[in-house]
Design a protein around this motif. Structure first.
Motif, PDB file in Angstrom:
ATOM      1  N   UNK A  87       0.835  -1.208   0.000  1.00  0.00           N
ATOM      2  CA  UNK A  87       0.000   0.000   0.000  1.00  0.00           C
ATOM      3  C   UNK A  87       0.864   1.251   0.000  1.00  0.00           C
ATOM      4  N   UNK A  88       1.881   1.280   0.856  1.00  0.00           N
ATOM      5  CA  UNK A  88       2.762   2.449   0.931  1.00  0.00           C
ATOM      6  C   UNK A  88       3.542   2.631  -0.369  1.00  0.00           C
ATOM      7  N   UNK A  89       3.952   1.524  -0.979  1.00  0.00           N
ATOM      8  CA  UNK A  89       4.688   1.592  -2.246  1.00  0.00           C
ATOM      9  C   UNK A  89       3.822   2.217  -3.343  1.00  0.00           C
ATOM     10  N   UNK A  90       2.556   1.781  -3.439  1.00  0.00           N
ATOM     11  CA  UNK A  90       1.638   2.317  -4.453  1.00  0.00           C
ATOM     12  C   UNK A  90       1.394   3.806  -4.221  1.00  0.00           C
ATOM     13  N   UNK A  91       1.221   4.190  -2.953  1.00  0.00           N
ATOM     14  CA  UNK A  91       1.002   5.607  -2.627  1.00  0.00           C
ATOM     15  C   UNK A  91       2.199   6.456  -3.032  1.00  0.00           C
ATOM     16  N   UNK A  92       3.391   5.974  -2.709  1.00  0.00           N
ATOM     17  CA  UNK A  92       4.607   6.726  -3.040  1.00  0.00           C
ATOM     18  C   UNK A  92       4.794   6.841  -4.556  1.00  0.00           C
ATOM     19  N   UNK A 106     -16.309  -4.441  -5.275  1.00  0.00           N
ATOM     20  CA  UNK A 106     -17.036  -3.642  -4.298  1.00  0.00           C
ATOM     21  C   UNK A 106     -16.061  -2.855  -3.428  1.00  0.00           C
ATOM     22  N   UNK A 107     -16.427  -1.624  -3.139  1.00  0.00           N
ATOM     23  CA  UNK A 107     -15.618  -0.799  -2.252  1.00  0.00           C
ATOM     24  C   UNK A 107     -15.837  -1.251  -0.811  1.00  0.00           C
ATOM     25  N   UNK A 108     -14.774  -1.639  -0.129  1.00  0.00           N
ATOM     26  CA  UNK A 108     -14.925  -2.136   1.243  1.00  0.00           C
ATOM     27  C   UNK A 108     -14.210  -1.272   2.279  1.00  0.00           C
ATOM     28  N   UNK A 109     -13.397  -0.313   1.835  1.00  0.00           N
ATOM     29  CA  UNK A 109     -12.709   0.530   2.806  1.00  0.00           C
ATOM     30  C   UNK A 109     -11.688   1.431   2.155  1.00  0.00           C
ATOM     31  N   UNK A 110     -10.900   2.091   2.999  1.00  0.00           N
ATOM     32  CA  UNK A 110      -9.872   3.005   2.506  1.00  0.00           C
ATOM     33  C   UNK A 110      -8.711   3.007   3.491  1.00  0.00           C
ATOM     34  N   UNK A 111      -7.503   3.173   2.976  1.00  0.00           N
ATOM     35  CA  UNK A 111      -6.314   3.238   3.829  1.00  0.00           C
ATOM     36  C   UNK A 111      -5.531   4.489   3.461  1.00  0.00           C
ATOM     37  N   UNK A 112      -5.007   5.190   4.463  1.00  0.00           N
ATOM     38  CA  UNK A 112      -4.258   6.423   4.211  1.00  0.00           C
ATOM     39  C   UNK A 112      -2.824   6.282   4.702  1.00  0.00           C
ATOM     40  N   UNK A 113      -1.976   7.193   4.235  1.00  0.00           N
ATOM     41  CA  UNK A 113      -0.579   7.177   4.688  1.00  0.00           C
ATOM     42  C   UNK A 113      -0.500   7.420   6.188  1.00  0.00           C
ATOM     43  N   UNK A 114      -1.408   8.255   6.703  1.00  0.00           N
ATOM     44  CA  UNK A 114      -1.437   8.519   8.152  1.00  0.00           C
ATOM     45  C   UNK A 114      -1.721   7.236   8.919  1.00  0.00           C
ATOM     46  N   UNK A 115      -2.682   6.440   8.396  1.00  0.00           N
ATOM     47  CA  UNK A 115      -2.992   5.150   9.031  1.00  0.00           C
ATOM     48  C   UNK A 115      -1.743   4.281   9.115  1.00  0.00           C
TER      49      UNK A 115
END
Length: 366
Positions: A87-92, A106-115
């Motif tokens: 996840x962090x790699x994709x964000x960066x 289906x959308x099941x959630x969201x993750x942020x860099x802060x998380x």
């Protein structure tokens, strides 16, 4: 560590919401983007920049324009089974601060860099606390084990000095008593060293089990001969319940004996009067073993921790009782290797019952 465990509930909106209303949601929630969904299926993502740039450049009226007309088509998302590192790699890589999580469309959630940062920091703190705890336990264990090793060695050394005395040697009764004590102390020393070595083997993942057919009746007969003197020398009664119809089991016989000796020795140690009962019986595809005593018992709040390494029950009655706090933990580890389980029932002032079972045909994964 998978994303699935840590994802948050996303802020979403349907595609037929007005641009004006979407802008109000972004402002009120203090967020930079909204996920657009229809029947829980993710259609796209809309950002504050999209709303401003697209609406103005196209000369659209935010009071009349729907989100579906300005929605970003390209959406970067993750499967919930992806790891935090992925996840962090994709964000960066994409210079973004949050990722929608999609499962089966289906959308099941969201993750942020802060998380991710918070979770990583928490994990590092927990790891540091674990290392500190393990270091304290190691220091405590070294101190206790050193004492436990010195005690039988001192006894053995003392009696060996006595045996050198000519007058002492000529007293047959004294000589026999001394040899019995020496034998007990040597066995005690051997058991402690065996347990310590087993812990090292388990930690290094080099513990080897030797599975073979075990004649339970013969094994229990040997255990009885070995432990009855220990029980009776402590002023207790011994009661063994097993019969010749016990089945053969696939197990490591020496490790099974080690578990039984540890449990019986432990019961003797914490029992001042009464009896020790050892019972074995077949139950379905398992053999059920019970070691019951009439000792001081274990408080309910302590019972969950009793099989942890180096753990010893605190209390006035236990302070004078020696022990390194590894016998029961070793029992649990060895039984796990043999496909078995261990548990206890205990009441303060009434005594304790230690139960364990072993599958007749051995563990599924030998």
């Amino acid at each position: 560590m998978k994303v699935k465990k840590f994802m948050n509930k996303p802020i979403t909106t349907p595609p037929n919401v007005l641009v004006k209303d979407a802008a109000e949601i972004l402002t009120s929630k203090k967020i930079g983007s909204l996920i657009v969904t229809k029947n829980d299926e993710m259609l796209g993502i809309i950002t504050e920049t999209d709303l401003t740039r697209r609406v103005i450049s196209k000369g659209l009226d935010p009071n009349k324009t729907l989100l579906k007309d300005v929605m970003t088509k390209e959406v970067i998302y993750l499967d919930p089974e992806e790891t935090m590192e992925e996840a962090m790699h994709v964000m960066n890589e994409n210079v973004i601060k949050k990722l929608p999580i999609v499962e089966d469309g289906k959308l099941v959630g969201i993750i942020t860099t802060t998380d991710i940062i918070k979770i990583t920091e928490k994990q590092l703190r927990e790891n540091l606390d674990d290392l500190k705890r393990l270091n304290r336990e190691k220091d405590d264990f070294i101190a206790i084990a050193s004492h436990e090793l010195k005690t039988p060695i001192a006894t053995i050394k003392g009696f060996l000095q006595l045996l050198k005395n000519k007058d002492f040697i000529e007293d047959q009764e004294e000589r026999e008593n001394s040899l019995e004590i020496l034998d007990k102390e040597i066995n005690r020393l051997n058991n402690l060293i065996t347990n310590i070595l087993d812990f090292s083997r388990i930690d290094l993942n080099v513990m080897k089990m030797s599975f073979d057919k075990v004649d339970l009746y013969q094994t229990m007969t040997e255990i009885k001969k070995l432990t009855v003197p220990l029980i009776k020398d402590s002023g207790l009664k011994a009661n063994y319940i097993f019969d010749k119809n016990l089945p053969e089991i696939m197990a490591d016989e020496e490790r099974l004996k080690q578990v039984l000796v540890n449990l019986i020795s432990n019961s003797v140690k914490y029992t001042q009067e009464g009896k020790i009962t050892v019972k074995v019986k077949k139950e379905d595809d398992y053999v059920h073993f019970t070691v019951k005593d009439t000792g001081i018992g274990i408080p309910e709040k302590e019972q969950e921790k009793i099989f942890e390494r180096f753990y010893r029950v605190e209390g006035a009655q236990t302070k004078k009782i020696s022990g390194a706090g590894i016998g029961l933990a070793i029992c649990k580890e060895l039984l796990t290797f043999m496909g078995g389980e261990i548990w206890l029932k205990s009441e303060v002032g009434e005594g304790s019952e230690f139960h364990f079972n072993i599958p007749i045909n051995g563990p599924k994964n030998k």
